[in-house]
Design a protein around this motif. Sequence first.
Motif, short mmCIF file in Angstrom:
data_model
loop_
_atom_site.label_atom_id
_atom_site.label_comp_id
_atom_site.label_asym_id
_atom_site.label_seq_id
_atom_site.Cartn_x
_atom_site.Cartn_y
_atom_site.Cartn_z
N ASN A 177 0.84 -1.18 0.00
CA ASN A 177 0.00 0.00 0.00
C ASN A 177 0.88 1.24 0.00
OD1 ASN A 177 -0.14 1.44 2.93
ND2 ASN A 177 0.29 -0.75 3.18
N PHE A 219 -4.43 7.05 -0.09
CA PHE A 219 -4.35 7.15 -1.54
C PHE A 219 -4.99 8.44 -2.06
CE2 PHE A 219 -5.02 6.21 -5.96
CZ PHE A 219 -4.00 5.33 -6.30
N PHE A 220 -5.91 9.03 -1.28
CA PHE A 220 -6.68 10.17 -1.75
C PHE A 220 -6.49 11.38 -0.85
CE2 PHE A 220 -8.97 6.28 -2.88
CZ PHE A 220 -9.08 6.43 -4.25
N SER A 239 -10.07 -1.76 -0.96
CA SER A 239 -9.96 -0.74 0.07
C SER A 239 -9.77 -1.45 1.42
CB SER A 239 -11.23 0.11 0.08
OG SER A 239 -11.23 1.00 1.18
N LEU A 285 -5.72 2.00 -0.32
CA LEU A 285 -5.88 0.93 -1.30
C LEU A 285 -4.71 -0.03 -1.14
CD1 LEU A 285 -7.05 2.86 -4.49
CD2 LEU A 285 -8.35 2.10 -2.49
N ARG A 338 -5.09 1.37 -10.11
CA ARG A 338 -5.52 2.64 -10.71
C ARG A 338 -7.00 2.60 -11.08
NH1 ARG A 338 -3.77 3.14 -16.61
NH2 ARG A 338 -5.42 1.57 -16.60
N ALA A 392 -9.14 2.93 -8.06
CA ALA A 392 -9.14 4.31 -7.59
C ALA A 392 -10.13 5.16 -8.38
CB ALA A 392 -7.73 4.90 -7.69
N TYR A 393 -10.16 4.98 -9.70
CA TYR A 393 -11.06 5.78 -10.54
C TYR A 393 -12.53 5.40 -10.31
CZ TYR A 393 -6.99 7.60 -13.05
OH TYR A 393 -5.82 8.23 -13.37
N PRO A 402 -6.43 11.72 -6.32
CA PRO A 402 -5.39 10.85 -5.76
C PRO A 402 -4.28 11.69 -5.13
CG PRO A 402 -5.94 10.18 -8.00
CD PRO A 402 -6.58 11.51 -7.77
#
Length: 222
Positions: free
Chosen positions: A119, A123-124, A177, A185, A197, A200-201, A217
């Motif tokens: 990890n 991530f955000f 998650s 993530l 990726r 994430a999107y 991100p």
Amino acid sequence: MNLLENVSLKPFNTFGIDVSAKYFSTFNSADQLQAILVNNDLNSLPRLILGGGSNMLFTKDFDGLVLRLRKQPQYNVSYGAITQELSRMGVISPDAKSISQAVVKIRQSKLPDPAKIGNAGSFFKNPEVSEAQYELLRKTFPDMVSYPLPDGNYKLAAGWLIEQCGWKGKVVGNTGSHKDQALVLVNYGNATGNEIRDLAYHILDSVKNKFGVTIEPEVNII
């Protein structure tokens, strides 16, 4: 100059993504870096400075030169949690080892250990919204976690937004998650950068659809 070809970057990113760099070099001083940068054979290549690899997501091989930032440390322990942890450890004069131990302890108390599960931490980014948008959201979501900012805007907790969309603990193929922290993530062992990726999107889209809020991100996607 220590220049290597076709080097796996798996040991150098905390997601543990197995991609390769066309060229790879380390440097310990400004003079060594300068010697690398003036090499005519490398001038036309894309370059990437790689530190600890804790804020990177590789989705493919890097067709260029990866440079990796060894230097004499300049310690910064002004972050409150580090100062408190060093105090609990009884450290009066911090050095690289004690600071590293303090950071590891703080990280392990809040985030999954990348040595056990790949990890990159959070991530955000936490998104910011205007006061007007905040008031509209609060009417529909009175339990929304938020923080007022000096400029009158509000910062929203991205982890809370993601959790409300049902992602916390959700596994998608080889990624997901984290069960304890929706912001994180994870790579369950065989995930590609593209898998992470794409997840994430999907998360970004679901937050946008539910709340009308755009989160971004924090990790650099290469």
